[in-house]
Write a protein that holds these residues in place. Structure first.
Motif, mmCIF file in Angstrom:
data_model
loop_
_atom_site.group_PDB
_atom_site.id
_atom_site.type_symbol
_atom_site.label_atom_id
_atom_site.label_comp_id
_atom_site.label_asym_id
_atom_site.label_seq_id
_atom_site.Cartn_x
_atom_site.Cartn_y
_atom_site.Cartn_z
ATOM 1 N N HIS A 1 7.710 -2.614 9.312
ATOM 2 C CA HIS A 1 8.074 -1.694 8.235
ATOM 3 C C HIS A 1 7.221 -0.416 8.245
ATOM 4 O O HIS A 1 7.002 0.203 7.207
ATOM 5 N N GLN A 2 6.749 0.049 9.405
ATOM 6 C CA GLN A 2 5.921 1.257 9.462
ATOM 7 C C GLN A 2 6.787 2.530 9.195
ATOM 8 O O GLN A 2 7.971 2.571 9.524
ATOM 9 N N SER A 3 6.127 3.444 8.662
ATOM 10 C CA SER A 3 6.796 4.753 8.477
ATOM 11 C C SER A 3 6.702 5.577 9.756
ATOM 12 O O SER A 3 7.561 6.426 10.026
ATOM 13 N N SER A 4 5.641 5.298 10.575
ATOM 14 C CA SER A 4 5.486 5.974 11.869
ATOM 15 C C SER A 4 4.636 5.112 12.794
ATOM 16 O O SER A 4 3.857 4.262 12.340
ATOM 17 N N ILE A 5 4.795 5.348 14.104
ATOM 18 C CA ILE A 5 4.052 4.570 15.110
ATOM 19 C C ILE A 5 3.162 5.540 15.877
ATOM 20 O O ILE A 5 3.592 6.607 16.301
ATOM 21 N N ALA A 6 1.894 5.129 16.124
ATOM 22 C CA ALA A 6 0.925 6.020 16.768
ATOM 23 C C ALA A 6 0.568 5.570 18.182
ATOM 24 O O ALA A 6 -0.278 6.200 18.836
ATOM 25 N N VAL A 7 1.162 4.479 18.679
ATOM 26 C CA VAL A 7 0.819 3.974 20.016
ATOM 27 C C VAL A 7 2.107 3.729 20.788
ATOM 28 O O VAL A 7 3.199 3.740 20.221
ATOM 29 N N SER A 8 1.964 3.418 22.079
ATOM 30 C CA SER A 8 3.134 3.132 22.925
ATOM 31 C C SER A 8 2.865 1.869 23.744
ATOM 32 O O SER A 8 1.711 1.422 23.880
ATOM 33 N N ALA A 9 3.933 1.285 24.256
ATOM 34 C CA ALA A 9 3.826 0.032 25.011
ATOM 35 C C ALA A 9 2.913 0.208 26.207
ATOM 36 O O ALA A 9 2.922 1.231 26.875
ATOM 37 N N GLY A 10 2.096 -0.814 26.466
ATOM 38 C CA GLY A 10 1.167 -0.813 27.596
ATOM 39 C C GLY A 10 -0.163 -0.180 27.280
ATOM 40 O O GLY A 10 -1.092 -0.254 28.098
ATOM 41 N N ALA B 1 0.857 -1.189 0.000
ATOM 42 C CA ALA B 1 0.000 0.000 0.000
ATOM 43 C C ALA B 1 0.897 1.245 0.000
ATOM 44 O O ALA B 1 2.071 1.176 0.379
ATOM 45 N N PRO B 2 0.406 2.380 -0.407
ATOM 46 C CA PRO B 2 1.225 3.598 -0.442
ATOM 47 C C PRO B 2 1.705 3.984 0.969
ATOM 48 O O PRO B 2 1.036 3.716 1.957
ATOM 49 N N THR B 3 2.860 4.603 0.967
ATOM 50 C CA THR B 3 3.411 5.065 2.245
ATOM 51 C C THR B 3 2.434 6.050 2.886
ATOM 52 O O THR B 3 1.863 6.922 2.237
ATOM 53 N N GLY B 4 2.238 5.878 4.204
ATOM 54 C CA GLY B 4 1.351 6.761 4.947
ATOM 55 C C GLY B 4 -0.058 6.222 5.088
ATOM 56 O O GLY B 4 -0.897 6.821 5.783
ATOM 57 N N THR B 5 -0.356 5.079 4.431
ATOM 58 C CA THR B 5 -1.713 4.503 4.564
ATOM 59 C C THR B 5 -1.906 4.065 6.018
ATOM 60 O O THR B 5 -1.042 3.397 6.601
ATOM 61 N N PRO B 6 -3.031 4.453 6.662
ATOM 62 C CA PRO B 6 -3.247 4.104 8.080
ATOM 63 C C PRO B 6 -3.270 2.592 8.320
ATOM 64 O O PRO B 6 -3.791 1.826 7.509
ATOM 65 N N GLY C 1 4.915 1.971 5.696
ATOM 66 C CA GLY C 1 6.207 2.562 5.349
ATOM 67 C C GLY C 1 7.086 1.532 4.651
ATOM 68 O O GLY C 1 6.624 0.437 4.271
ATOM 69 N N ALA C 2 8.403 1.868 4.554
ATOM 70 C CA ALA C 2 9.362 0.983 3.890
ATOM 71 C C ALA C 2 10.642 0.940 4.695
ATOM 72 O O ALA C 2 11.733 0.877 4.139
ATOM 73 N N THR C 3 10.494 0.945 6.042
ATOM 74 C CA THR C 3 11.678 0.889 6.898
ATOM 75 C C THR C 3 12.135 -0.549 7.075
ATOM 76 O O THR C 3 11.346 -1.500 6.976
ATOM 77 N N GLY C 4 13.459 -0.727 7.332
ATOM 78 C CA GLY C 4 14.000 -2.062 7.521
ATOM 79 C C GLY C 4 14.374 -2.693 6.193
ATOM 80 O O GLY C 4 14.678 -2.028 5.199
ATOM 81 N N ASN C 5 14.376 -3.976 6.156
ATOM 82 C CA ASN C 5 14.790 -4.716 4.962
ATOM 83 C C ASN C 5 13.581 -4.885 4.050
ATOM 84 O O ASN C 5 12.803 -5.850 4.181
ATOM 85 N N VAL C 6 13.426 -3.936 3.118
ATOM 86 C CA VAL C 6 12.257 -3.974 2.222
ATOM 87 C C VAL C 6 12.662 -3.565 0.823
ATOM 88 O O VAL C 6 13.758 -3.030 0.601
ATOM 89 N N GLY D 1 9.988 -2.012 -0.977
ATOM 90 C CA GLY D 1 8.968 -1.023 -1.258
ATOM 91 C C GLY D 1 8.023 -0.902 -0.089
ATOM 92 O O GLY D 1 8.051 -1.728 0.843
ATOM 93 N N PRO D 2 7.184 0.153 -0.076
ATOM 94 C CA PRO D 2 6.266 0.345 1.047
ATOM 95 C C PRO D 2 5.221 -0.794 1.132
ATOM 96 O O PRO D 2 4.567 -1.140 0.147
ATOM 97 N N HIS D 3 5.064 -1.345 2.326
ATOM 98 C CA HIS D 3 4.041 -2.391 2.547
ATOM 99 C C HIS D 3 3.964 -2.691 4.035
ATOM 100 O O HIS D 3 4.867 -2.338 4.815
ATOM 101 N N LEU D 4 2.902 -3.347 4.455
ATOM 102 C CA LEU D 4 2.789 -3.849 5.827
ATOM 103 C C LEU D 4 3.166 -5.322 5.813
ATOM 104 O O LEU D 4 2.552 -6.130 5.094
#
Length: 341
Positions: free
Chosen positions: A284-293, A243-248, A306-311, A313-316
């Motif tokens: 592989h998220q481009s950003s994280i919206a939650v925290s532990a607990g 999916a495109p980068t930034g997709t929720p 996003g496309a972080t890590g070993n990828v 292209g952008p995908h979940l």
């Protein structure tokens, strides 16, 4: 008169002993007896009876009947005169008026007794059927026996045929019953399977209300278990939603955020633990919206594609781990929750 020749004028008459008690030389004399028959010690009496029984061969011609007497010792051993064939008619007067009460068997016996010697061996039953000779009677009995044997054989054949027909009908009925039972069992099984399927669909539909796909718009690019050198384990360990980068990214089900942050080749990763201990990894998220607990509910946004890590292209990259830590196919797990990626 001894030594004197008869004169021409003397009339000689033939000696004829009658019932007027004419004397006979020796120990024998003629005596009047009731019924026209007498007793004598000579064999002449037996000869007369036998001659009469043979069909009237002996005849008194024109002479009056002579009564012959027999000693009791001989007469007692003679057969009953009524039992001799051919003699029965000579003593018909002995029956008197009793014949009116005779049965058919009695009349048949009289017919046999009155018949000539050729009817010796003919029973009363044969005489009733018209048999007039021993040979004919024997033939009739043989035919009758053959008829009885034929009737018995036919009856046995009918019984065998009826038994075979009954057994065949029983087999056919059993086969038909078995076929009907099998058909009924198959129909019952099909109905049960259909009902179970319908019930499962209803359950999943209800369950799906509490689950959600992680991405609204996507394309499946890699499935669980695929082999390839791009993965350090030699095979793909999850399910990729391109999916495109930034997709929720949404929480598939309500649970607790176990971890949220950087994780090497997974890039930015969020792990949500469900109430049964199952873990869901969002990689592989481009950003994280939650925290532990943090507690999240179904459909809550937890980050973005996003496309972080070993990828490439952008995908979940989604992984599902059992409470024991074993990775399983995310596609099967999602479908078990009523979802259809």
């Amino acid at each position: 008169m001894y030594g004197t020749a008869p004169s021409d004028t003397e009339v000689w008459e033939e000696w004829n002993p009658t019932e007027e008690s004419v004397a006979v030389r020796g120990r024998h004399r003629v005596a009047k007896q009731r019924g026209g028959l007498a007793r004598s010690s000579t064999v002449l009496g037996v000869g007369v009876i036998a001659a009469v029984g043979a069909g009237g061969m002996a005849s008194a011609q024109t002479k009056p009947p002579v009564s012959i007497s027999l000693p009791d010792s001989v007469a007692d051993n003679l057969p009953d005169v009524k039992s001799l064939p051919g003699v029965g008619t000579l003593i018909a007067d002995l029956a008197g008026d009793d014949e009116r009460d005779d049965t058919p068997a009695d009349r048949a016996d009289r017919a046999v007794a009155a018949a000539p010697l050729t009817m010796a061996g003919v029973f009363g039953a044969d005489a009733e059927k018209g048999a007039t000779g021993a040979g004919e009677a024997l033939r009739a009995r043989i035919l009758q026996q053959a008829e009885h044997q034929q009737a018995d054989a036919e009856a046995e054949a009918r019984a065998v045929a009826q038994k075979a027909a009954a057994e065949s009908a029983a087999r056919e009925a059993k086969a038909a019953s078995s076929a009907a039972e099998q058909k009924a069992a198959a129909e019952k099984k099909a109905a049960e399977e259909a009902a179970a399927k319908k019930a499962e669909e209803a359950r999943l539909a209800e369950l799906a209300k509490s689950f959600s796909l992680p991405v609204g718009s996507y394309t499946i690019t890699s499935t669980f278990g695929e082999a390839g050198s791009m993965w350090s384990s030699g095979h793909h360990t999850g399910l990729d939603f391109a999916a495109p980068t930034g997709t929720p990214l949404k929480a598939i089900h309500g649970g607790t955020v176990k971890s949220a942050g950087w994780s090497g080749s997974y890039g930015y990763r969020t792990v949500i633990e469900l109430s049964d201990g199952t873990e869901l990894w969002y990689c592989h998220q481009s950003s994280i919206a939650v925290s532990a607990g943090q507690q999240v509910s179904t459909g809550d946004t937890i980050g973005r594609v996003g496309a972080t890590g070993n990828v490439t292209g952008p995908h979940l990259h989604l992984e599902v781990h059992t409470p024991g830590g074993t990775g399983i196919d995310p596609m099967g797990w999602l479908r078990s929750k009523g979802l259809n990626p």
